[in-house]
Structures are given as structure tokens and as C-alpha cells.
Design an enzyme around this catalytic site. Structure first.
Site, PDB file in Angstrom:
ATOM      1  N   ARG A 222       1.058  -1.919   0.217  1.00 48.41           N
ATOM      2  CA  ARG A 222       0.004   0.138  -0.269  1.00 48.41           C
ATOM      3  C   ARG A 222       0.571   1.627   0.181  1.00 48.41           C
ATOM      4  O   ARG A 222       0.282   2.332  -0.820  1.00 48.41           O
ATOM      5  CB  ARG A 222      -1.003  -0.286   1.803  1.00 48.41           C
TER       6      ARG A 222
ATOM      7  N   CYS B  30      14.275  -4.871  -4.132  1.00 44.70           N
ATOM      8  CA  CYS B  30      15.575  -4.480  -4.257  1.00 44.70           C
ATOM      9  C   CYS B  30      14.956  -3.097  -5.831  1.00 44.70           C
ATOM     10  O   CYS B  30      14.082  -3.020  -6.865  1.00 44.70           O
ATOM     11  CB  CYS B  30      15.659  -5.246  -5.311  1.00 44.70           C
TER      12      CYS B  30
END
Ligand code: PLP
Length: 431
Positions: free
Chosen positions: A329, A360
Site C-alpha cells: 500500500r 530491490c
């Protein structure tokens, strides 16, 4: 950090449902979702009470997309709520949990033929029909099975709820539902003259999510009740059920000022009564579909703090052992959260840091401006109000396993979802 539901502080340590967070971490490790069962049940009961379900008047359907597991289905069933599902997977979960299928509403803007077959076969109570394509398939399948399926039509009433653009769904330009102003809804109703295996019992609309303002709901009620009257006059069809969707906002941070469940329910019921009186129709059975407001504040996530990178005069990055894979979110909606360190709840010294995930992706930031205690690597950080659209949106990006989930209540804890292991992460792959 606001303490929700059955959270308390004892000896500087955070407890949820009477269980110490450090004990939970010792037993289940991190990242870990912790759900306060008492708060989920309390929210369900408030809805039942204030939406007059107990008087057998209206219905509340928990929106499973917020957070759905077998155990969650059990709670929802025990609390006597209906369930809104949006996919074969959610339907399967409900079925496996023994959820009564007559209390299931089946949503979705592109249900596949297999999903529709499954819903009809399992006997879901209502299909919320989104488009002509689905309508034709339901009729076809039901005809072959000699069955009559009760449905609602989902409409887009053209209301712009004051919420984030990405989660607005009530406006005309939406992938969901039949558009009102171009006559699609009437065309769909007229199709029913020749469709003998479908019975239209109601209408549905959903105007958005994380909504604090009551006004859009008032407009929605008015539009829906006008439609009930119009459809009776035009087609002599009695629409006995009106589903107003979900979307009631909750507290994530100090900027959020949500309505109470009581205020929300009472306002809806009052408006429906006033409007129906004004236009001279009987008040239909009302249905609402809250998801977030049942599960969000009941859920929290525990992480272990790893690297701490201090860039002088710029910011301090505090990285945790989860991130966008267990809570997308913040990256998706720029959603805000509060956090704290569960083993240092009463420390005086507060630092401003940025809480980063381990993926990453530079955008994998859980909280941009967090106030935390004097932290060290190895401390346990909690983000609160992660119970809706957190675990249910979790992914295996970077091949990170999904966290475990525990329910806590009255000093007891129970594992309700196991932690995924590496083998399970690759178990669909072939070489
Ligand atoms: N009903 C429908 C059709 C929805 O699309 C949603 C969420 O997007 C909900 C209910 C639940 O909304 P919330 O979790 O905001 O209450």
C-alpha cells in the site's frame, strides 16, 4: 502511535490481545502479521447492531478482499455476517471453510466461465452482475442446469468519492458495472424479459474506499432509491435489496478522522428512510460491504530491524526484513502508517527516520517520516493498521516468502497462516 483494540503496554513492551509482541516474535519469527481477534469480532458486532442486522432488517457482507483466510471465514460465519467474494480463489476459501454459500455475494468485473460455473454449482446467494457478458453466461449455465440464480446489477452511479484516484470506482469512467446515464442498466433489465433463469432482486454500487465523508453515501442512497422507484414504474420489478458497497475509512495516521461504525450505519439508515418516505416507496433491505473497517485496525505487522543507514543532514534509513512484498500500500497508494518499537514503548528519545523494506526497489519505503525510539539493529518494529489489503495483496517479488499470520485473543495465540518457505516459493516452477 495509536493503540488499537486490545493493545496495551506492560513494562515498556507492547501487548496485543494480552500477548506480548516479543513472545510472538520469539515463537513465530518476523515478518509476522498479528491479528486482534477480539477487535475483528467487536467490529462485526457493531455493524450487526447499528446496521440493524440483529433485527433481521439489513445485511452486512464482509469484503473478503481486505483479508481472507480459512480462519477469517470462520470468524465471519460465527459473527453472522455475509461474505463478499471477488474470485474463484476467494469463493474456494469460503467453501473450504464451510461458509454458508447462500450468504455469499459473488462480485467481479470479469468472472471467468469457470468461476461462474463454480459459483452456480456451489449455490452462492447472489451474483453481483457487472456486465452483459456475464449476464449471458449466467443465463446459459442456469438454463442448462435448470436453475434460477438471484442477482443484483452493479451500477456506476457517477459519484466521485473524496479518496485516492486509484481506488475510486463509483465514477462513470470505471471498469465496473453498468453505466446509468447511457441506458446500459435499462438494456440489461430488458434482457431479463427473455432470460427465465435469472431473477433480479437488487442493485449494487460501490463508490470507493477509505472514504471519510458521509455526503457521497447520501447521494448514493438517493440515486439508488430513485432507481428502485423508477424500475418499479417502468418495468414493474420490485427491487427488494439495495447494496451500497463498502469503503468506510479508517485511522492509519493522525491525519485520518474516520466516522464511527455507529455514526456511519445510522446515517445511511436514516437517509434511506427519509428518501423512501419522500418518494413514496417501501424501504428495501439495505446491504453494506465493509472490508477495511473490519480488519484494518485489527492487524499489525512485526518486523526485525536490520541495517540502519544514517546519511548526515539528509535522512536515516531503517531497513526491516519485509516491505512491499507484505504491504504494497505505501508504494501503490502512498499510504501512511504509524510505527513503534515493541520492546521500547516508553522511551523518551524519539528519532525521525525512514522505514525501508528489503526489496530491490527504491520505492520500497514503508514509512517516509516515522518517529521511532532510539533504535538498534535487532529491535522489533511494529506497523499498525495493516490488517486490510496487506496480507491479501502480498507477493513473492524478489522471491521473498510470505509472512506467517497469527490471531491473538485473551492471552492466547494461534497460527492461522504458516510462513512460506523457499521450497514453497518455487514449488510451481519446472525445469
Ligand atoms: N465492495 C466492493 C465492490 C469493493 O470493490 C470493495 C473494495 O474495493 C469493498 C466492498 C470493500 O471496501 P472497503 O474495504 O474500503 O470497505
Amino acid at each position: 502511535m495509536k493503540l488499537h483494540g486490545n493493545m496495551s503496554i506492560r513494562n515498556n513492551t507492547l501487548y496485543i490481545g494480552g500477548v506480548s509482541c516479543t513472545e510472538l516474535v520469539n515463537k513465530y519469527s518476523t515478518p509476522l502479521y498479528v491479528f486482534d481477534e477480539g477487535l475483528i469480532r467487536e467490529n462485526c458486532r457493531k455493524y450487526n447492531k447499528y446496521f440493524k442486522v440483529e433485527e433481521n432488517k439489513n445485511k452486512v457482507a464482509y469484503a473478503g478482499k481486505a483479508f481472507l483466510t480459512l480462519y477469517m471465514c470462520k470468524i465471519i460465519k460465527e459473527e453472522n455476517l455475509c461474505l463478499d467474494v471477488v474470485s474463484g480463489g476467494e469463493l474456494y476459501t469460503a467453501h473450504k471453510a464451510g461458509f454458508p454459500m447462500e450468504n455469499v455475494l459473488f462480485h467481479g468485473n470479469n468472472k471467468t466461465i469457470d468461476e461462474i460455473n463454480m459459483g452456480i454449482e456451489l449455490g452462492v446467494g447472489r451474483f453481483v452482475v457487472d456486465n452483459f457478458y456475464e449476464l449471458d453466461i449466467i443465463e446459459d449455465i442456469c438454463k442448462k442446469r435448470n436453475k434460477v440464480q438471484e442477482i443484483y446489477f452493479r451500477i456506476t452511479p457517477g459519484i466521485e468519492a473524496h479518496t485516492h484516484d486509484y481506488i475510486k470506482t463509483g465514477q462513470i469512467d470505471s471498469k465496473f458495472g453498468f453505466v446509468l446515464i447511457n441506458g446500459d442498466l435499462y438494456e440489461a433489465i430488458e434482457k431479463l424479459y427473455k432470460y427465465k433463469n435469472i431473477k433480479l432482486v437488487g442493485l449494487h454500487a460501490h463508490i470507493g474506499s477509505q472514504i471519510f465523508d458521509i455526503e457521497p453515501y447520501m447521494d448514493e442512497v438517493d440515486i439508488m432509491m430513485d432507481l428502485v422507484k423508477e424500475i418499479k414504474i417502468k418495468y414493474n420489478i420490485d427491487l427488494k435489496e439495495i447494496d451500497l458497497g463498502g469503503g468506510i475509512g479508517v485511522y492509519y495516521t493522525k491525519e485520518d478522522n474516520p466516522k464511527s461504525i455507529q455514526d456511519f450505519c445510522e446515517a445511511i439508515i436514516k437517509r434511506a428512510e427519509q428518501k423512501c418516505k419522500k418518494i413514496g416507496i417501501k424501504v428495501p433491505k439495505l446491504i453494506i460491504e465493509p472490508g477495511r473497517s473490519i480488519s484494518a485496525n485489527a492487524g499489525s505487522t512485526l518486523y526485525t530491524i536490520g541495517s540502519i543507514k544514517d546519511i548526515k543532514d539528509v535522512r536515516t534509513y531503517v531497513s526491516v526484513d519485509g516491505g512491499m512484498t507484505d504491504n504494497i500500500r505505501p508504494s501503490l497508494y502512498k499510504a501512511g502508517y504509524e510505527c513503534s518499537v515493541v520492546n521500547k514503548m516508553k522511551y523518551e528519545k524519539v528519532n525521525k527516520v525512514t522505514v525501508a523494506g528489503k526489496c530491490c526497489e527504491s520505492g520500497d519505503i514503508l514509512i517516509t517520516h516515522a518517529n521511532v525510539m532510539d533504535i538498534e539493529s535487532g529491535d522489533i518494529l511494529i506497523t499498525t493498521s495493516t490488517g486490510a489489503y496487506g496480507y491479501s495483496m502480498a507477493s513473492n517479488y524478489n522471491k521473498i516468502p510470505k509472512p506467517a499470520v497469527v490471531m491473538v485473543s485473551n492471552g492466547n495465540h494461534r497460527l492461522i497462516c504458516k510462513r512460506q518457505n523457499y521450497e514453497e516459493v518455487i514449488n510451481l516452477e519446472l525445469i
